[in-house]
Design an enzyme around this catalytic site. Structure first.
Site: not given
Length: 474
Positions: A249, A279
């Site tokens: 990400d 994430h």
């Protein structure tokens, strides 16, 4: 309340700090007790909170500004942005609508409103078709039956990972090339099976003549990871590595990073360790770029396989019975122990949800004040030095090592030495002037901190594969 000239001075210092990408200084320059509209109207403090991922603080300060002036469109707009960041799309939609009503000719607000409406519709649709217990993405998927075209110019991968394949992979990624999709699928499947069999908390020792390097967030910054390896050495059987979550990400080389880390895990399953971060979860990946990157560089199946492999990752690593290492931080209940982590069945709950041990392990943050407090992110909570002290003493630990937050020097030692944050993405998102760091640990279990700077990368911006332009503001 400060006199007008004092407020203007705060505002000036905040603007100067923000222009230099010194987000912490931008906030500190403006927070001075009850600074009213004179400061809040500058919008700097709200933007700085968002840059620091302090979405909870941004929401709180925006709410203060709205209480002072219910026609202040920027405050509604910033609160909407902060709620978008923590995936509270319905709350964001309400504020975007209000901001658009106050400033009906603001094109930017109208664009964000339209995008937010689409996100809310998509979430509602996905929830409507959601299957409570979906089958494995690997089920019935004949990876071995996929052929590799003769035109493929990379190294070939057989039934086992090799150093030659890893070396070729690195060269390909540096040159902007991709792996063949068959090899991507093979790597994900192999690592899924390896990490699924590992305990929720891996327990390891640093043997004589060996070294462990603990790394924090890398967030798709592949070329900075290469710099870390250049400075510190690549993983080997004698040089262990632990990556403490948030591989993907934001940065636009997330597939390159996670495929390389997975390749090393396959090559060195007993000396290369991976903890899950916040994430490595579906909801974050759908918003912050990883799902889009998988689809752009490979295909939708790639993301589904990665998603399943992420849910199999361990949540913590206990280093030499001295350092409890996890992505986020400690717990809302003092009674929670290492045994509770050992007993946690992460395979029953693939995604962390909004509460419980898994969510806290991935999301919480330290605070300087004693006790526990609301999260500056708007998700999870914060824990003070007394909480860390009690946890370490009750479990016989020297310290907690965690990541999850930018630190300007790449690392920070807090809570009387018992809470250590390490962050390995220098110049985070190309906008924060922070260093990266890593920690070397030998058989004596002394912590040796190292800092490093960002290196140049191809001209692809962070968040290039994010869901929509809302994310470009984070």
């Amino acid at each position: 309340m400060p006199a007008p000239e004092e407020a203007l001075a705060f505002k000036k210092r905040g603007n100067e700090a923000f222009s230099k990408h010194e987000w912490l200084n931008a906030v500190d320059a403006q927070v001075d007790g009850d600074v009213l509209r004179k400061l809040l109207e500058s919008d700097i403090v709200l933007k700085a909170h968002i840059k620091l991922e302090q979405y909870g603080y941004a929401i709180a300060d925006a709410t203060k500004a709205i209480d002072l002036d219910s026609s202040y469109a920027k405050a509604f707009y910033r609160r909407a942005v902060a709620n978008t960041a923590i995936l509270k799309s319905r709350e964001a939609l309400r504020d975007f609508k209000t901001a658009a009503r106050i400033e009906p000719n603001n094109k930017d607000t109208k664009l964000r409103l339209a995008e937010c409406e689409q996100v809310v519709k998509r979430i509602a649709f996905e929830k409507a078709i959601e299957v409570s217990d979906p089958p494995s993405a690997f089920e019935g998927f004949d990876i071995d039956g996929i052929s590799v075209e003769d035109s493929y110019d990379g190294a070939k991968l057989g039934s086992e990972m090799t150093q030659d394949f890893v070396d070729d992979m690195i060269k390909r990624f540096k040159n902007g090339k991709k792996l063949h999709r068959k090899y991507v699928f093979q790597i994900i499947r192999a690592v899924h099976d390896i990490v699924y069999a590992e305990p929720t908390m891996v327990e390891m020792e640093v043997q004589k003549g060996h070294q462990l390097t603990v790394c924090g967030d890398t967030h798709g910054q592949f070329f900075d990871l290469m710099e870390l390896f250049r400075l510190n050495g690549f993983p080997t059987e004698d040089h262990y590595y632990l990556f403490n979550g948030d591989f993907v990400d934001r940065g636009s080389w997330s597939t390159e990073i996670v495929l390389l880390l997975y390749a090393y895990k396959w090559l060195h399953p007993q000396s290369f360790f991976l903890n899950r971060g916040n994430h490595e979860t579906d909801d974050m990946n759908k918003v912050y770029g990883f799902e889009g990157e998988c689809k752009a560089k490979y295909n939708d199946k790639t993301f589904k396989l990665f998603s399943e492999s992420f849910s199999a990752l361990p949540l913590a690593t206990l280093i030499g019975k001295k350092y409890f290492t996890l992505h986020g931080g400690l717990f809302s209940d003092d009674k929670t122990s290492l045994d509770d982590v050992r007993k946690l069945d992460r395979h029953k709950q693939r995604q962390p949800g909004q509460q419980g041990l898994m969510m806290e392990m991935l999301w919480t943050d330290p605070q300087p004040n004693p006790g526990r407090g609301p999260s500056k992110r708007g998700v999870g909570m914060q824990f003070g030095p007394d909480v860390t002290k009690r946890f370490c003493e009750a479990n016989g630990l020297d310290a907690v090592i965690r990541s999850h937050e930018v630190r300007m020097e790449g690392y920070e030692v807090e809570h009387d030495g018992r809470c250590i944050t390490v962050f390995s993405a220098p110049k985070y998102c190309d906008s924060t002037e922070n260093k990266g760091a890593y920690i070397n640990i030998g058989p004596e279990y002394k912590l040796d901190y190292h800092k490093f700077d960002a290196v140049p990368h191809p001209d692809i911006k962070p968040m290039a594969y994010a869901q929509n332009s809302l994310m470009s503001m984070m």
